[in-house]
Design a protein around this motif. Sequence first.
Motif, mmCIF file in Angstrom:
data_model
loop_
_atom_site.group_PDB
_atom_site.id
_atom_site.type_symbol
_atom_site.label_atom_id
_atom_site.label_comp_id
_atom_site.label_asym_id
_atom_site.label_seq_id
_atom_site.Cartn_x
_atom_site.Cartn_y
_atom_site.Cartn_z
ATOM 1 N N GLN A 11 -17.503 -5.296 -22.804
ATOM 2 C CA GLN A 11 -16.349 -5.165 -23.700
ATOM 3 C C GLN A 11 -15.720 -6.513 -24.005
ATOM 4 O O GLN A 11 -15.293 -6.769 -25.135
ATOM 5 N N THR A 12 -15.684 -7.404 -22.996
ATOM 6 C CA THR A 12 -15.118 -8.737 -23.208
ATOM 7 C C THR A 12 -15.947 -9.533 -24.210
ATOM 8 O O THR A 12 -15.415 -10.165 -25.129
ATOM 9 N N ILE A 13 -17.266 -9.505 -24.049
ATOM 10 C CA ILE A 13 -18.149 -10.237 -24.964
ATOM 11 C C ILE A 13 -18.080 -9.639 -26.362
ATOM 12 O O ILE A 13 -18.035 -10.358 -27.365
ATOM 13 N N HIS A 14 -18.037 -8.313 -26.425
ATOM 14 C CA HIS A 14 -18.077 -7.621 -27.719
ATOM 15 C C HIS A 14 -16.837 -7.905 -28.563
ATOM 16 O O HIS A 14 -16.864 -7.751 -29.784
ATOM 17 N N LYS A 15 -15.740 -8.321 -27.929
ATOM 18 C CA LYS A 15 -14.523 -8.643 -28.682
ATOM 19 C C LYS A 15 -14.715 -9.861 -29.568
ATOM 20 O O LYS A 15 -14.089 -9.967 -30.628
ATOM 21 N N THR A 16 -15.558 -10.796 -29.136
ATOM 22 C CA THR A 16 -15.774 -12.019 -29.908
ATOM 23 C C THR A 16 -17.161 -12.083 -30.541
ATOM 24 O O THR A 16 -17.352 -12.772 -31.535
#
Length: 203
Positions: free
Chosen positions: A118-123
Amino acid sequence: MAAPGPGEYFSVGSHVSCLTCLGQRLQGEVVAFDYQSKMLTLKCDPSSRKPNLHDVILINLAYVSEVDIINDRTETPPLASLNVSKLANRARSEKEDKLSQAYAISAGVSVEGQHLFQTIHKTIKDCKWQEKNIMVMDDVVISPPYQADNCKGKEGSALSHVRKIVSIKNRAVKSLLALFSVSFLFAISMFYNCLFFCILNKT
């Protein structure tokens, strides 16, 4: 005036003032009114006092003792245009995110892995699951236990950027865990100190 009777409505765009049964005065512009449920929606001045913002309040007229129409608008204001394409893209993106989360859970991915995804997918939107591995831009693969050393791919800016995200994420998690541990130990220490003094006073 009292709440509207049969066949009476509040016009969208009108300004009204309501006095609740608790003596609270609410004033604003009518955004919507549902006659069946007697629910009135008002757009009011922002309580935060920030510009270009408004408070939206839902009022049940069953609990209103007085309604005054300050400015009755007879003409319906023009409706805001909707960007249907943008809404469709947002709905599709939300659906893909939910399906991705469901896949990760069914595949037995750890909570840490799900949070990292989820953290990676935000950017970086080009991010997907490959069994329990995270595939980023088809160039970088992150395998369990999802540390910086588990990032594999062709050396370059993409791999370096992903490793940086993973490292920052893991450091943040460790800091939170350390803070929680210290706080927990401090609370336990205080508890035993209080318990010790209570026993000491009784003896």
